[in-house]
Enzyme design. Structure first.
Site, short mmCIF file in Angstrom:
data_model
loop_
_atom_site.label_atom_id
_atom_site.label_comp_id
_atom_site.label_asym_id
_atom_site.label_seq_id
_atom_site.Cartn_x
_atom_site.Cartn_y
_atom_site.Cartn_z
N LYS A 57 3.36 9.39 -3.39
CA LYS A 57 3.49 9.42 -4.85
C LYS A 57 2.15 9.76 -5.52
O LYS A 57 2.08 10.62 -6.38
CB LYS A 57 3.98 8.05 -5.39
N ARG A 65 9.54 -0.24 -11.03
CA ARG A 65 9.74 -0.62 -9.64
C ARG A 65 10.86 -1.65 -9.50
O ARG A 65 11.16 -2.10 -8.39
CB ARG A 65 8.44 -1.23 -9.13
N ARG A 114 -4.94 5.63 5.73
CA ARG A 114 -5.33 6.01 4.36
C ARG A 114 -6.69 5.40 4.01
O ARG A 114 -6.99 4.26 4.34
CB ARG A 114 -4.30 5.52 3.34
N ARG A 134 -7.80 0.18 1.30
CA ARG A 134 -7.16 -0.76 0.37
C ARG A 134 -6.86 -2.08 1.07
O ARG A 134 -6.52 -2.10 2.24
CB ARG A 134 -5.84 -0.15 -0.15
N ARG A 143 5.93 -4.67 2.08
CA ARG A 143 6.06 -3.76 0.92
C ARG A 143 7.28 -2.85 1.08
O ARG A 143 8.00 -2.60 0.11
CB ARG A 143 4.79 -2.90 0.78
P1 AP5 Z 1 -0.26 8.19 -1.07
O1 AP5 Z 1 -0.18 9.41 -1.95
O2 AP5 Z 1 -1.41 7.28 -1.28
O3 AP5 Z 1 1.16 7.39 -1.12
P2 AP5 Z 1 1.82 6.49 -2.24
O4 AP5 Z 1 3.28 6.82 -2.27
O5 AP5 Z 1 1.07 6.62 -3.52
O6 AP5 Z 1 1.65 5.08 -1.55
P3 AP5 Z 1 1.16 3.71 -2.14
O7 AP5 Z 1 0.85 2.84 -0.97
O8 AP5 Z 1 0.08 3.93 -3.16
O9 AP5 Z 1 2.44 3.18 -2.84
P4 AP5 Z 1 2.69 1.74 -3.22
O10 AP5 Z 1 3.89 1.94 -4.08
O11 AP5 Z 1 2.82 0.78 -2.12
O12 AP5 Z 1 1.31 1.29 -3.90
P5 AP5 Z 1 0.84 1.20 -5.43
O13 AP5 Z 1 -0.60 1.51 -5.48
O14 AP5 Z 1 1.76 1.90 -6.33
O15 AP5 Z 1 -0.20 8.70 0.44
C1 AP5 Z 1 -0.29 7.77 1.50
C2 AP5 Z 1 -1.12 8.35 2.65
O16 AP5 Z 1 -0.40 9.42 3.23
C3 AP5 Z 1 -2.48 8.93 2.23
O17 AP5 Z 1 -3.42 8.69 3.24
C4 AP5 Z 1 -2.19 10.44 2.08
O18 AP5 Z 1 -3.37 11.21 2.34
C5 AP5 Z 1 -1.12 10.65 3.14
N1 AP5 Z 1 -0.15 11.65 2.79
C6 AP5 Z 1 0.42 11.87 1.58
N2 AP5 Z 1 1.32 12.86 1.62
C7 AP5 Z 1 1.35 13.29 2.91
C8 AP5 Z 1 2.09 14.28 3.62
N3 AP5 Z 1 2.99 15.07 3.01
N4 AP5 Z 1 1.87 14.43 4.94
C9 AP5 Z 1 0.99 13.64 5.58
N5 AP5 Z 1 0.23 12.68 4.99
C10 AP5 Z 1 0.42 12.51 3.66
O19 AP5 Z 1 1.02 -0.38 -5.66
C11 AP5 Z 1 0.23 -1.30 -4.96
C12 AP5 Z 1 0.70 -2.70 -5.27
O20 AP5 Z 1 0.52 -2.97 -6.68
C13 AP5 Z 1 2.20 -2.98 -5.03
O21 AP5 Z 1 2.44 -3.36 -3.69
C14 AP5 Z 1 2.44 -4.11 -6.02
O22 AP5 Z 1 1.99 -5.34 -5.50
C15 AP5 Z 1 1.60 -3.73 -7.21
N6 AP5 Z 1 2.34 -2.92 -8.18
C16 AP5 Z 1 2.11 -1.62 -8.48
N7 AP5 Z 1 3.01 -1.18 -9.40
C17 AP5 Z 1 3.81 -2.25 -9.67
C18 AP5 Z 1 4.95 -2.42 -10.50
N8 AP5 Z 1 5.44 -1.41 -11.24
N9 AP5 Z 1 5.54 -3.65 -10.53
C19 AP5 Z 1 5.06 -4.67 -9.79
N10 AP5 Z 1 4.01 -4.56 -8.96
C20 AP5 Z 1 3.39 -3.36 -8.90
MG MG Z 2 -0.16 5.32 -4.62
#
Ligand code: AP5
Ligand code: MG
Length: 223
Positions: free
Chosen positions: A13, A88, A127, A162, A173
């Protein structure tokens, strides 16, 4: 234009959203990034968020909704936003509809990314992210490593892992995603605005093709 990035952790994402941001000139709003910035700066919000995030739990809806509501008031997102990681839960999705309705806006597109689970875990453990909250560039030690080990290519800051990027937390997660977030697929499908794309190493390199295709379609709509 309001675009939502939906998908399990690690589906790309953040990676696709930052490519899209450059292609269509609309700002990315990542709730995860906002929480991590506050954790790094040890603000009150950061201290609360850390308790949930470090265990792989969701931050409560009321806190998260208020943050997004405030962020959407800011000047730089009045022409649109790419919401990465929000909503979410169904409660968050309904609150977003209400926030946008009050501004005579609506969600225009939901980009739902999918990736096989074994690939997700492999991606997450490899990552690394730039520690500079103004940069936040995402790397992958296998797929997309920085040119110089431990240093961000773009801003020269230190690259870090992270706190929630370990195999144990990622499993909870993914479970939470299945229980609380995946019902949003049906929610937006019924509104006719869902677009699902598989983003996998076997199909497209770092989601570049997906970001380019979506940007092309959005630019065509805007013409
Ligand atoms: P990356 O682009 O970082 O993936 P992502 O989908 O953004 O993954 P996240 O882990 O950031 O999602 P998340 O939803 O768990 O975390 P968030 O920060 O939103 O890519 C991942 C890896 O893969 C990277 O190394 C990249 O280089 C690689 N990659 C990407 N595309 C690729 C491809 N095509 N091929 C190969 N490799 C690839 O949230 C974190 C925490 O915050 C949550 O767990 C929660 O506790 C809290 N939080 C955030 N938002 C909310 C909400 N709305 N409500 C409640 N809690 C929330
Ligand atoms: Mg992310």
């Amino acid at each position: 234009m309001i675009i939502i990035m939906l998908g399990a952790p690690g589906t790309g994402k953040g990676t696709v959203a930052s490519m899209l941001e450059k292609n269509i000139g609309i700002k990315q709003i990542s709730t995860g990034d906002i929480f991590r910035k506050n954790m790094q700066e040890k603000t009150e919000l950061g201290k609360i968020a850390e308790k949930y995030i470090s265990k792989g739990n969701l931050v409560p809806d009321d806190i998260t909704i208020q943050i997004v509501k405030d962020r959407l008031e800011q000047k730089d997102v009045q022409n649109g936003a790419i919401l990465d990681g929000f909503p979410r839960t169904i409660e968050q999705a309904k609150a977003l509809d209400k926030i946008l309705e009050e501004k005579s806006k609506k969600v225009d597109m939901v980009l739902n990314l999918t990736t096989p689970e074994d690939e997700i875990i492999e991606r997450i453990v490899n990552r690394r992210i730039c520690s500079n909250p103004e940069c936040k560039t995402i790397y992958n030690l296998v797929m997309n490593p920085p040119k110089q080990e431990g240093i961000c290519d773009k801003c020269g800051s230190k690259i870090v892992q992270r706190k929630d990027d370990n195999e144990e937390t990622i499993k909870s997660r993914i479970k939470l995603y299945m229980e609380q977030t995946s019902p949003l697929i049906k929610y937006y499908e019924e509104k006719g605005i869902l677009r699902t794309e598989e983003v996998s190493i076997k199909i497209n390199h770092l989601g570049k093709d997906v970001a380019e295709e979506v940007a092309k379609d959005i630019n065509n709509i805007a013409k």
